[in-house]
Write a protein that holds these residues in place. Structure first.
Motif, PDB file in Angstrom:
ATOM      1  N   GLN A 306     -22.035  -3.778  34.332  1.00  0.00           N
ATOM      2  CA  GLN A 306     -22.093  -4.490  33.218  1.00  0.00           C
ATOM      3  C   GLN A 306     -20.850  -4.542  32.395  1.00  0.00           C
ATOM      4  O   GLN A 306     -20.739  -5.754  31.674  1.00  0.00           O
ATOM      5  N   LEU A 307     -19.719  -4.004  32.721  1.00  0.00           N
ATOM      6  CA  LEU A 307     -18.560  -4.027  32.229  1.00  0.00           C
ATOM      7  C   LEU A 307     -18.098  -5.613  32.251  1.00  0.00           C
ATOM      8  O   LEU A 307     -17.304  -6.163  31.857  1.00  0.00           O
ATOM      9  N   PHE A 308     -18.187  -6.007  33.916  1.00  0.00           N
ATOM     10  CA  PHE A 308     -17.832  -7.341  34.016  1.00  0.00           C
ATOM     11  C   PHE A 308     -18.821  -8.527  33.925  1.00  0.00           C
ATOM     12  O   PHE A 308     -18.387  -9.359  34.501  1.00  0.00           O
ATOM     13  N   GLY A 309     -20.069  -8.281  33.425  1.00  0.00           N
ATOM     14  CA  GLY A 309     -20.736  -9.139  32.996  1.00  0.00           C
ATOM     15  C   GLY A 309     -21.913  -9.462  34.077  1.00  0.00           C
ATOM     16  O   GLY A 309     -22.475 -10.687  34.169  1.00  0.00           O
ATOM     17  N   TYR A 310     -21.812  -8.312  35.208  1.00  0.00           N
ATOM     18  CA  TYR A 310     -22.872  -8.758  36.298  1.00  0.00           C
ATOM     19  C   TYR A 310     -24.255  -8.163  36.221  1.00  0.00           C
ATOM     20  O   TYR A 310     -24.217  -7.080  35.347  1.00  0.00           O
ATOM     21  N   ALA A 311     -25.234  -8.292  36.657  1.00  0.00           N
ATOM     22  CA  ALA A 311     -26.412  -7.839  36.562  1.00  0.00           C
ATOM     23  C   ALA A 311     -27.254  -8.091  37.991  1.00  0.00           C
ATOM     24  O   ALA A 311     -26.811  -8.837  38.746  1.00  0.00           O
ATOM     25  N   SER A 312     -28.307  -7.507  38.246  1.00  0.00           N
ATOM     26  CA  SER A 312     -29.221  -7.831  39.346  1.00  0.00           C
ATOM     27  C   SER A 312     -30.632  -8.026  38.837  1.00  0.00           C
ATOM     28  O   SER A 312     -31.024  -7.517  37.917  1.00  0.00           O
ATOM     29  N   VAL A 313     -31.264  -8.758  39.716  1.00  0.00           N
ATOM     30  CA  VAL A 313     -32.759  -9.037  39.246  1.00  0.00           C
ATOM     31  C   VAL A 313     -33.714  -8.558  40.345  1.00  0.00           C
ATOM     32  O   VAL A 313     -33.469  -8.886  41.788  1.00  0.00           O
ATOM     33  N   SER A 314     -34.801  -7.852  39.941  1.00  0.00           N
ATOM     34  CA  SER A 314     -35.592  -7.423  41.210  1.00  0.00           C
ATOM     35  C   SER A 314     -36.916  -8.044  40.455  1.00  0.00           C
ATOM     36  O   SER A 314     -37.251  -7.845  39.371  1.00  0.00           O
ATOM     37  N   ILE A 315     -37.858  -7.892  41.490  1.00  0.00           N
ATOM     38  CA  ILE A 315     -39.166  -8.128  41.439  1.00  0.00           C
ATOM     39  C   ILE A 315     -40.215  -7.080  41.979  1.00  0.00           C
ATOM     40  O   ILE A 315     -39.789  -6.527  42.972  1.00  0.00           O
ATOM     41  N   ALA A 326     -42.047  -2.338  47.889  1.00  0.00           N
ATOM     42  CA  ALA A 326     -42.418  -3.270  47.269  1.00  0.00           C
ATOM     43  C   ALA A 326     -41.235  -3.961  46.087  1.00  0.00           C
ATOM     44  O   ALA A 326     -41.713  -4.806  45.610  1.00  0.00           O
ATOM     45  N   LYS A 327     -40.290  -3.125  45.710  1.00  0.00           N
ATOM     46  CA  LYS A 327     -39.417  -3.551  44.913  1.00  0.00           C
ATOM     47  C   LYS A 327     -38.433  -4.781  45.574  1.00  0.00           C
ATOM     48  O   LYS A 327     -37.717  -3.882  46.534  1.00  0.00           O
ATOM     49  N   ILE A 328     -38.554  -5.882  45.197  1.00  0.00           N
ATOM     50  CA  ILE A 328     -37.521  -6.737  46.153  1.00  0.00           C
ATOM     51  C   ILE A 328     -36.504  -7.189  45.371  1.00  0.00           C
ATOM     52  O   ILE A 328     -36.458  -7.503  44.064  1.00  0.00           O
ATOM     53  N   ASN A 329     -35.175  -7.338  45.859  1.00  0.00           N
ATOM     54  CA  ASN A 329     -34.041  -7.792  45.265  1.00  0.00           C
ATOM     55  C   ASN A 329     -34.052  -9.261  45.323  1.00  0.00           C
ATOM     56  O   ASN A 329     -34.262  -9.826  46.398  1.00  0.00           O
ATOM     57  N   LEU A 330     -34.600  -9.831  44.158  1.00  0.00           N
ATOM     58  CA  LEU A 330     -34.486 -11.369  43.969  1.00  0.00           C
ATOM     59  C   LEU A 330     -33.132 -11.835  43.757  1.00  0.00           C
ATOM     60  O   LEU A 330     -32.834 -12.850  44.515  1.00  0.00           O
ATOM     61  N   PHE A 331     -32.149 -11.152  43.096  1.00  0.00           N
ATOM     62  CA  PHE A 331     -30.803 -11.711  42.902  1.00  0.00           C
ATOM     63  C   PHE A 331     -30.051 -10.529  42.885  1.00  0.00           C
ATOM     64  O   PHE A 331     -30.085  -9.571  41.754  1.00  0.00           O
ATOM     65  N   PRO A 332     -29.390 -10.192  44.203  1.00  0.00           N
ATOM     66  CA  PRO A 332     -28.652  -8.616  44.121  1.00  0.00           C
ATOM     67  C   PRO A 332     -27.758  -8.536  43.329  1.00  0.00           C
ATOM     68  O   PRO A 332     -27.520  -7.600  42.773  1.00  0.00           O
ATOM     69  N   LEU A 333     -26.995  -9.836  42.913  1.00  0.00           N
ATOM     70  CA  LEU A 333     -25.819  -9.666  41.910  1.00  0.00           C
ATOM     71  C   LEU A 333     -25.573 -11.115  41.488  1.00  0.00           C
ATOM     72  O   LEU A 333     -25.436 -12.009  42.163  1.00  0.00           O
ATOM     73  N   VAL A 334     -25.602 -11.065  40.025  1.00  0.00           N
ATOM     74  CA  VAL A 334     -25.149 -12.543  39.523  1.00  0.00           C
ATOM     75  C   VAL A 334     -24.769 -12.269  38.420  1.00  0.00           C
ATOM     76  O   VAL A 334     -25.074 -11.112  37.517  1.00  0.00           O
ATOM     77  N   LYS A 335     -23.877 -13.137  37.751  1.00  0.00           N
ATOM     78  CA  LYS A 335     -23.283 -13.202  36.483  1.00  0.00           C
ATOM     79  C   LYS A 335     -24.366 -13.065  35.357  1.00  0.00           C
ATOM     80  O   LYS A 335     -25.510 -13.904  35.828  1.00  0.00           O
ATOM     81  N   LYS A 336     -24.552 -12.259  34.308  1.00  0.00           N
ATOM     82  CA  LYS A 336     -25.757 -12.318  33.439  1.00  0.00           C
ATOM     83  C   LYS A 336     -26.040 -13.400  32.661  1.00  0.00           C
ATOM     84  O   LYS A 336     -27.120 -13.864  32.825  1.00  0.00           O
TER      85      LYS A 336
END
Length: 493
Positions: A306-315, A326-336
C-alpha cells in the motif's frame, strides 16, 4: 458432430499418476527408505537387513501398476449430449456429465505435458466445490482433443439457450462457434518482479522445512549439530548474524523464484460468459471462471504494498477455482489507480467508488478494549515468571491499542442500489463489493456494551466454494446496521 467413439488418455498418464502418488506420500516413503538405510547389517539375513529397501521397491512397483491400470482402463466418449467416463479394474465406475451443465474446463500443462503437446483437463460443474474436487479429470490428452471437448460444450450450451429462448433455429447455429476472447489484464514484468519480491512464500518454505525436520527428528544427529553450532558461534556474534542473514536471503530468493515461475505470463481474458486466467512458466495453467458464479469482488492492500500504491484483486467463486481454493487471484498485483478500468470491463454494473460512511467515534474503544481480557493475564504471567525481562510485554498494550484505532479508522461502508460495499482491516485493508442476490445470509450482532453504545456488527455471508466468505463491519451505528438489514430482507407481498 458428436461421435460415440471411445477415446483413451495418452500413455504419459501412467507416468504422471505414479509421480502424483509418490509426491503425495513423499514423507512416508522417505521414512520407509531411511528407516534402516544407515544401520549396519547384523542379522545375517540379507532380506532382513535390507527390508526397508525391499518394501520401498514393492511400494513403487504397486504405484507403477496402479498408474498403468488408470491409463489402460480409463475411457471417455460423447453420447446423448453427455461426456461419459468409464474407469476402474475390479470395480468399474461410470460417470455421465451433461455437456450443457459443464461450467468450465480448466487446463494445466505440466513439464511432461508440454514436450508432447498435451494438456490436463479438469471438468467443473455447478456441483464442484474446488479444483481439488472437480467433477472429472482427463490427466493427459492432446490439445486438439481438448479444443474439441470445449467446442462440444459450447455447442451444447448454445443449443440449451436457444431451446429456452426460442429465438434462433438450429439450422442457424454453427456446430463449433468460434469464441473471441478480449484481453483485460496482463501482468507486466515489473509488476511480476514486485509480486515475487513481496510475496509471502518465505513463510511457506520455512513451515515446510519445519514439517520436514519434525518428521525426521529421530534421524537427525542433533548432538553433532549442537557441537558444530557451538564451534561456529565462537567466531563471534557479528559473524553469526551475517550467516543468518545470508540464510534468510537464500530462502527469500527461493520464494521469489517460486512466485516468479508460478505467475509468469499471467493474463486475464474475457469472453461472452467466462473469465479465463492463464499463468505459469514450467507448469502452464488455464482456468475458466463463469461470470455467473462470481459471488464477490475484493480489493486487498497489504500495508507494505500500500505504501507504494499497489493492491491485488480477488474474486470468490461459488465453485471451482485453482489449487488455492475458491478465492481466485484476478489481478495478483496492480497499481491501485489502474484497477478500476479492467474491473469495469469485466463487471460493467460494479460500482467501484470508495465507501464513505465511517464508523462513529464512540465505537473506537471497542476495537481494542476486549483484547485486555487476554492481554492482562498474559502480561502479569510474563512479568512475574520472567522478571525483569517480562516487563517488556507491557509494550503489547500500546501496540494493540494502535492496531485497534487503525482498524477503526479504516472501516467504512456504503449502500447504493443493489450493492453493499464493505471496507475493513485485519492487517491488510480489504474493500469488498457485494450484490444483494449473491449474499447467502446476513446477521447483526450486539453484546451488552454494544447495546449501551448504540452500535452493532453486521456480517454478510457469501458462498466461496464449499466454505463461506464472511466480511463484516464491526461496531457500526445501530441505525445504519438496521438499514442494511432491512435492505437485505426480501420484500413482503
Amino acid at each position: 458432430m458428436m461421435s460415440n467413439n471411445r477415446y483413451k488418455l495418452h500413455w504419459v498418464t501412467a507416468i504422471i499418476e505414479v509421480l502424483n502418488t509418490v509426491k503425495g506420500m513423499i514423507i512416508p516413503l522417505l521414512v520407509l527408505l531411511f528407516a534402516k538405510g544407515f544401520r549396519e547389517p547384523g542379522t545375517g539375513k540379507w532380506y532382513m537387513d535390507y527390508s526397508s529397501f525391499i518394501i520401498f521397491g514393492i511400494v513403487i512397483v504397486i504405484f507403477a501398476i496402479s498408474g498403468l491400470v488408470k491409463w489402460k482402463r480409463f475411457e471417455y466418449w460423447f453420447e446423448d449430449n453427455e461426456l461419459r467416463i468409464e474407469y476402474g479394474l475390479f470395480v468399474k465406475k461410470k460417470r455421465y456429465i451433461p455437456l450443457d451443465r459443464i461450467q468450465s474446463l480448466d487446463y494445466t500443462e505440466g513439464i511432461l505435458h508440454r514436450p508432447l503437446k498435451l494438456v490436463k483437463v479438469k471438468v467443473e460443474t455447478a456441483g464442484s466445490s474446488s479444483a481439488k474436487n472437480s467433477e472429472a479429470e482427463l490427466t493427459a490428452i492432446t490439445k486438439e482433443a481438448a479444443n474439441w471437448i470445449e467446442a462440444e460444450v459450447a455447442t451444447a450450451k448454445r443449443r440449451r439457450k436457444e431451446k429456452n429462448d426460442g429465438e434462433i433455429s438450429f439450422s442457424e447455429v454453427d456446430e463449433h462457434p468460434q469464441q473471441v476472447n478480449t484481453s483485460v489484464f496482463n501482468m507486466s514484468p515489473r509488476n511480476l518482479l514486485v509480486l515475487a519480491t513481496t510475496s509471502g512464500g518465505i513463510g511457506i518454505i520455512l513451515s515446510g522445512t519445519a514439517l520436514f525436520l519434525s518428521q525426521f527428528a529421530d534421524m537427525i544427529p542433533f548432538d553433532l549439530m549442537y557441537e558444530e553450532v557451538s564451534g561456529f558461534i565462537k567466531f563471534g556474534i557479528i559473524f553469526v548474524i551475517v550467516a543468518i542473514c545470508i540464510g534468510l536471503l537464500f530462502v527469500w530468493l527461493l520464494s521469489v523464484i517460486m512466485t516468479f515461475i508460478s505467475y509468469y505470463g499471467f493474463n486475464v481474458t474475457l469472453d461472452e460468459q467466462d473469465i479465463v486466467i492463464t499463468r505459469g512458466l514450467l507448469e502452464k495453467k488455464k482456468m475458466t471462471v463463469p461470470l455467473n458464479r462470481v459471488q464477490s469482488v475484493r480489493i486487498i492492500e497489504n500495508p507494505f504494498r500500500q505504501l507504494f500504491g499497489y493492491a491485488s484483486v480477488s474474486i470468490d467463486s461459488a465453485g471451482g477455482g485453482d489449487d488455492e481454493g475458491a478465492k481466485i487471484n484476478l489481478f495478483p498485483l496492480v497499481k491501485k489507480k489502474a484497477i478500476y478500468e479492467p474491473l469495469k470491463e469485466i463487471f460493467p454494473d460494479l460500482m467501484t467508488a470508495d465507501p464513505l460512511q465511517k464508523l462513529p467515534r464512540r465505537s473506537r474503544a471497542t476495537y481494542y478494549r476486549v483484547d485486555f481480557l487476554w492481554m492482562i493475564p498474559t502480561i502479569v504471567a510474563f512479568s512475574y515468571y520472567f522478571y525483569p525481562y517480562g516487563l517488556i510485554s507491557l509494550l503489547v498494550v500500546p501496540l494493540i491499542m494502535l492496531l485497534g484505532i487503525w482498524q477503526h479508522r479504516s472501516a467504512a461502508y456504503s449502500l447504493v442500489g443493489n450493492q453493499l460495499t464493505m471496507r475493513f482491516r485485519g492487517i491488510s485493508l480489504q474493500t469488498t463489493f457485494l450484490t444483494k442476490k449473491r449474499i447467502q445470509s446476513m446477521c447483526t450482532k450486539q453484546n451488552y456494551f454494544n447495546r449501551r453504545m448504540g452500535v452493532a456488527t453486521v456480517t454478510a455471508n457469501v458462498k466461496s466454494g464449499m466454505t463461506v466468505f464472511a466480511p463484516k463491519i464491526r461496531h457500526m451505528d445501530l441505525e445504519d446496521a438496521e438499514r442494511i438489514f432491512t435492505w437485505y430482507e426480501p420484500l413482503k407481498k
